[in-house]
Design a protein around this motif. Structure first.
Motif, PDB file in Angstrom:
ATOM      1  N   UNK A 193     -18.996 -63.549  39.259  1.00 44.18           N
ATOM      2  CA  UNK A 193     -20.288 -62.927  39.536  1.00 44.18           C
ATOM      3  C   UNK A 193     -20.412 -62.662  41.032  1.00 44.18           C
ATOM      4  N   UNK A 194     -21.325 -61.771  41.376  1.00 45.26           N
ATOM      5  CA  UNK A 194     -21.512 -61.420  42.780  1.00 45.26           C
ATOM      6  C   UNK A 194     -21.786 -62.665  43.619  1.00 45.26           C
ATOM      7  N   UNK A 195     -22.530 -63.617  43.064  1.00 48.70           N
ATOM      8  CA  UNK A 195     -22.886 -64.828  43.801  1.00 48.70           C
ATOM      9  C   UNK A 195     -21.665 -65.706  44.085  1.00 48.70           C
ATOM     10  N   UNK A 196     -20.566 -65.494  43.366  1.00 46.55           N
ATOM     11  CA  UNK A 196     -19.353 -66.281  43.603  1.00 46.55           C
ATOM     12  C   UNK A 196     -18.614 -65.829  44.860  1.00 46.55           C
ATOM     13  N   UNK A 197     -18.879 -64.624  45.324  1.00 45.87           N
ATOM     14  CA  UNK A 197     -18.156 -64.074  46.476  1.00 45.87           C
ATOM     15  C   UNK A 197     -18.652 -64.752  47.753  1.00 45.87           C
ATOM     16  N   UNK A 198     -17.732 -65.377  48.476  1.00 48.41           N
ATOM     17  CA  UNK A 198     -18.109 -66.143  49.657  1.00 48.41           C
ATOM     18  C   UNK A 198     -17.844 -65.405  50.958  1.00 48.41           C
ATOM     19  N   UNK A 199     -17.181 -64.264  50.891  1.00 45.93           N
ATOM     20  CA  UNK A 199     -16.894 -63.526  52.113  1.00 45.93           C
ATOM     21  C   UNK A 199     -16.246 -62.193  51.809  1.00 45.93           C
ATOM     22  N   UNK A 200     -16.047 -61.419  52.855  1.00 52.04           N
ATOM     23  CA  UNK A 200     -15.469 -60.076  52.746  1.00 52.04           C
ATOM     24  C   UNK A 200     -14.246 -60.030  53.658  1.00 52.04           C
ATOM     25  N   UNK A 353       5.942 -62.728  42.571  1.00 59.17           N
ATOM     26  CA  UNK A 353       7.043 -63.524  43.102  1.00 59.17           C
ATOM     27  C   UNK A 353       6.765 -64.013  44.510  1.00 59.17           C
ATOM     28  N   UNK A 354       6.154 -63.151  45.341  1.00 57.76           N
ATOM     29  CA  UNK A 354       5.925 -63.483  46.759  1.00 57.76           C
ATOM     30  C   UNK A 354       4.588 -64.161  47.011  1.00 57.76           C
ATOM     31  N   UNK A 355       3.696 -64.160  46.009  1.00 54.12           N
ATOM     32  CA  UNK A 355       2.361 -64.717  46.227  1.00 54.12           C
ATOM     33  C   UNK A 355       1.478 -63.838  47.088  1.00 54.12           C
ATOM     34  N   UNK A 356       1.786 -62.539  47.134  1.00 53.92           N
ATOM     35  CA  UNK A 356       0.987 -61.607  47.930  1.00 53.92           C
ATOM     36  C   UNK A 356      -0.263 -61.212  47.150  1.00 53.92           C
ATOM     37  N   UNK A 357      -1.399 -61.249  47.816  1.00 52.84           N
ATOM     38  CA  UNK A 357      -2.690 -60.929  47.193  1.00 52.84           C
ATOM     39  C   UNK A 357      -2.830 -59.422  47.073  1.00 52.84           C
ATOM     40  N   UNK A 358      -3.448 -58.963  45.997  1.00 52.67           N
ATOM     41  CA  UNK A 358      -3.757 -57.546  45.827  1.00 52.67           C
ATOM     42  C   UNK A 358      -5.262 -57.347  45.933  1.00 52.67           C
ATOM     43  N   UNK A 359      -5.643 -56.241  46.543  1.00 48.88           N
ATOM     44  CA  UNK A 359      -7.053 -55.958  46.776  1.00 48.88           C
ATOM     45  C   UNK A 359      -7.679 -55.196  45.619  1.00 48.88           C
ATOM     46  N   UNK A 360      -8.910 -55.566  45.296  1.00 49.29           N
ATOM     47  CA  UNK A 360      -9.803 -54.689  44.537  1.00 49.29           C
ATOM     48  C   UNK A 360     -10.750 -54.108  45.574  1.00 49.29           C
ATOM     49  N   UNK A 361     -10.526 -52.856  45.919  1.00 50.60           N
ATOM     50  CA  UNK A 361     -11.328 -52.197  46.950  1.00 50.60           C
ATOM     51  C   UNK A 361     -12.627 -51.719  46.314  1.00 50.60           C
ATOM     52  N   UNK A 362     -13.754 -52.208  46.836  1.00 48.33           N
ATOM     53  CA  UNK A 362     -15.052 -51.979  46.201  1.00 48.33           C
ATOM     54  C   UNK A 362     -15.662 -50.620  46.481  1.00 48.33           C
ATOM     55  N   UNK A 363     -15.074 -49.834  47.367  1.00 56.25           N
ATOM     56  CA  UNK A 363     -15.635 -48.510  47.635  1.00 56.25           C
ATOM     57  C   UNK A 363     -15.702 -47.727  46.334  1.00 56.25           C
ATOM     58  N   UNK A 364     -16.874 -47.192  45.966  1.00 56.80           N
ATOM     59  CA  UNK A 364     -16.983 -46.436  44.714  1.00 56.80           C
ATOM     60  C   UNK A 364     -16.040 -45.243  44.644  1.00 56.80           C
ATOM     61  N   UNK A 384      -6.332 -61.956  43.526  1.00 54.31           N
ATOM     62  CA  UNK A 384      -6.912 -60.718  44.028  1.00 54.31           C
ATOM     63  C   UNK A 384      -8.046 -61.009  45.002  1.00 54.31           C
ATOM     64  N   UNK A 385      -8.249 -60.086  45.925  1.00 55.67           N
ATOM     65  CA  UNK A 385      -9.348 -60.184  46.889  1.00 55.67           C
ATOM     66  C   UNK A 385     -10.283 -59.005  46.646  1.00 55.67           C
ATOM     67  N   UNK A 386     -11.551 -59.305  46.398  1.00 53.23           N
ATOM     68  CA  UNK A 386     -12.552 -58.246  46.213  1.00 53.23           C
ATOM     69  C   UNK A 386     -13.164 -57.971  47.582  1.00 53.23           C
ATOM     70  N   UNK A 387     -12.881 -56.797  48.141  1.00 53.60           N
ATOM     71  CA  UNK A 387     -13.294 -56.434  49.496  1.00 53.60           C
ATOM     72  C   UNK A 387     -14.067 -55.121  49.485  1.00 53.60           C
ATOM     73  N   UNK A 388     -14.851 -54.898  50.532  1.00 56.38           N
ATOM     74  CA  UNK A 388     -15.606 -53.639  50.576  1.00 56.38           C
ATOM     75  C   UNK A 388     -14.905 -52.539  51.365  1.00 56.38           C
ATOM     76  N   UNK A 389     -14.035 -52.894  52.313  1.00 57.44           N
ATOM     77  CA  UNK A 389     -13.467 -51.871  53.213  1.00 57.44           C
ATOM     78  C   UNK A 389     -14.598 -51.157  53.951  1.00 57.44           C
ATOM     79  N   UNK A 390     -15.659 -51.902  54.249  1.00 57.18           N
ATOM     80  CA  UNK A 390     -16.868 -51.302  54.825  1.00 57.18           C
ATOM     81  C   UNK A 390     -16.605 -50.805  56.238  1.00 57.18           C
ATOM     82  N   UNK A 391     -17.086 -49.583  56.508  1.00 64.44           N
ATOM     83  CA  UNK A 391     -17.035 -49.013  57.856  1.00 64.44           C
ATOM     84  C   UNK A 391     -18.431 -48.945  58.484  1.00 64.44           C
ATOM     85  N   UNK A 392     -19.442 -49.429  57.738  1.00 65.97           N
ATOM     86  CA  UNK A 392     -20.801 -49.522  58.272  1.00 65.97           C
ATOM     87  C   UNK A 392     -21.534 -50.605  57.496  1.00 65.97           C
TER      88      UNK A 392
END
Length: 416
Positions: A193-200, A353-364, A384-392
């Motif tokens: 849930x959105x409330x679970x997200x602790x950072x960007x 294999x490498x343990x590299x995280x993949x992004x879920x980019x939140x930009x619509x 996975x990391x849920x990120x905004x890629x926010x520029x503002x």
């Protein structure tokens, strides 16, 4: 002005791409009409159904369900809203409208007692409802009879699913992707849930092509209740985005460390969004990257490389021990660019294999990884990391779209 430009661009996309519009534009329309309807006398509830409620990335039309004492009054009032251009059809308590944005709106007005069932049926999907019908038929129960017990009066959707002998299935899962079977076996995930997200972990500042300074981004993150952000401005190769030279990057990271000394209860991570170069590798030396808290590697050029070349290029970044996250993996833009040719399976295997995280980019515009690919990643044990890629600052609010993708992908908090 930014919202206006987005709406115009998305309406143009709607016309170009077979009548589908980005979910974010549909949500703007829903909020406008919902706010208006709730001002009308006797209207007690208004909710979106259909693809909007299931958080699909693009939407063909908008379904609204309203509870009101006088359906005729509501139908008459909504036709006077300045966004409505004409009435397409009207049948009893249902009215179909065309907005000036070219988006069709189907509004159903019912009594408060019928609201839950109407919203459930409106939400769909058709495939989900058909699967429920089959599930019940196998147990000798007719779907229509089950949902019309007590004349279809339910307090909420949880009660509807209980009447079908199932736990509640969240709207994002109602796509006939084994959710009914999982529910019947009590195997539904505890969706993030959105409330679970602790950072960007992916934001840009005015050090590169962002509009706000670090302090402003931090202030907004703290207002959202986050514990941390990673400042990930562009690296030196991306000249068009004012990518940071190595000296500027070091200077920024010194400033971030200084700010952390003055900031209690919140952490600013040093970061960078490094370019994955056309020939493989990233455009920042390892001796710099190893001292950075968080390194995102992304493709920003040479999108038309062939499948094998692009796959090898991205895997080279996945295998780099200093790269933490691969950003917007497939490179698609829902507003007009297909993803690049890519052997996704090979990339997922390498990431696992490498343990590299993949992004879920939140930009619509991106929502990349999408829900299907994110679910494949989960099945391979990839974080996975849920990120905004926010520029503002405003774009930091788009986290909800990435969380919706994660939910549609059956992701739990532990997968993030």
């Amino acid at each position: 002005s930014k919202s206006e430009k987005d709406i115009i661009r998305h309406v143009e996309m709607f016309e170009d791409r077979g009548g589908r519009v980005l979910l974010s534009t549909a949500n703007i329309l829903v909020e406008e009409l919902k706010s208006y309807l709730l001002t009308l006398p006797g209207v007690t509830k208004v909710e979106a159904g259909g693809s909007v409620r299931r958080w699909r990335e693009t939407v063909g039309d908008v379904d609204l369900v309203s509870a009101a004492e006088d359906p005729g009054q509501v139908a008459g009032a909504i036709t006077k809203h300045p966004l409505i251009s004409n009435v397409l059809a009207q049948d009893g308590n249902r009215i179909s409208l065309l907005t000036k944005w070219g988006i069709r709106v189907d509004l159903e007005v019912v009594s408060e007692e019928q609201f839950a069932l109407t919203l459930f049926l409106s939400t769909g999907s058709r495939a989900h409802l058909s699967r429920l019908e089959v599930f019940l038929a196998e147990r000798g129960i007719e779907f229509k009879a089950a949902v019309m017990r007590g004349n279809g009066v339910f307090d909420d959707e949880r009660e509807i699913y209980r009447s079908l002998d199932l736990p509640y299935i969240p709207p994002e899962l109602r796509e006939d992707r084994s959710e009914v079977e999982a529910a019947s076996q009590d195997r539904l995930p505890r969706l993030v849930e959105l409330e679970d997200i602790r950072g960007d972990l992916h934001v840009h500042t005015n050090w590169s092509d962002g509009l706000s300074n670090i302090e402003q981004m931090v202030k907004r993150a703290r207002e959202k209740g986050y514990d941390y952000i990673a400042v990930t401005d562009h690296s030196q190769s991306l000249k068009i985005a004012r990518g940071l030279s190595l000296d500027k990057l070091k200077e920024q990271h010194r400033e971030i460390r200084s700010l952390n000394e003055k900031t209690d209860g919140f952490t600013i991570l040093t970061g960078i969004e490094a370019d994955i170069l056309p020939g493989g590798g990233v455009d920042c030396p390892d001796e710099i990257l190893k001292d950075v808290d968080l390194v995102i590697a992304s493709v920003h050029s040479a999108f038309k490389q062939d499948r094998d070349t692009m796959t090898a290029r991205i895997i080279s970044a996945v295998e780099n021990k200093n790269v933490d996250v691969i950003g917007h993996l497939t490179g698609r833009l829902l507003s007009g660019r297909e993803g690049y040719a890519l052997d996704l399976e090979r990339v997922l295997e390498a990431s696992a294999s490498c343990g590299t995280i993949l992004e879920i980019n939140s930009s619509p515009d991106r929502l990349d990884l999408n829900d299907l690919n994110a679910r494949k990643a989960k099945e391979k044990g990839i974080k996975m990391a849920v990120n905004t890629d926010a520029h503002d600052l405003r774009r930091m609010d788009e986290m909800r779209y990435g969380v919706a993708v994660a939910r549609r992908a059956w992701l739990e908090p532990g997968d993030i």
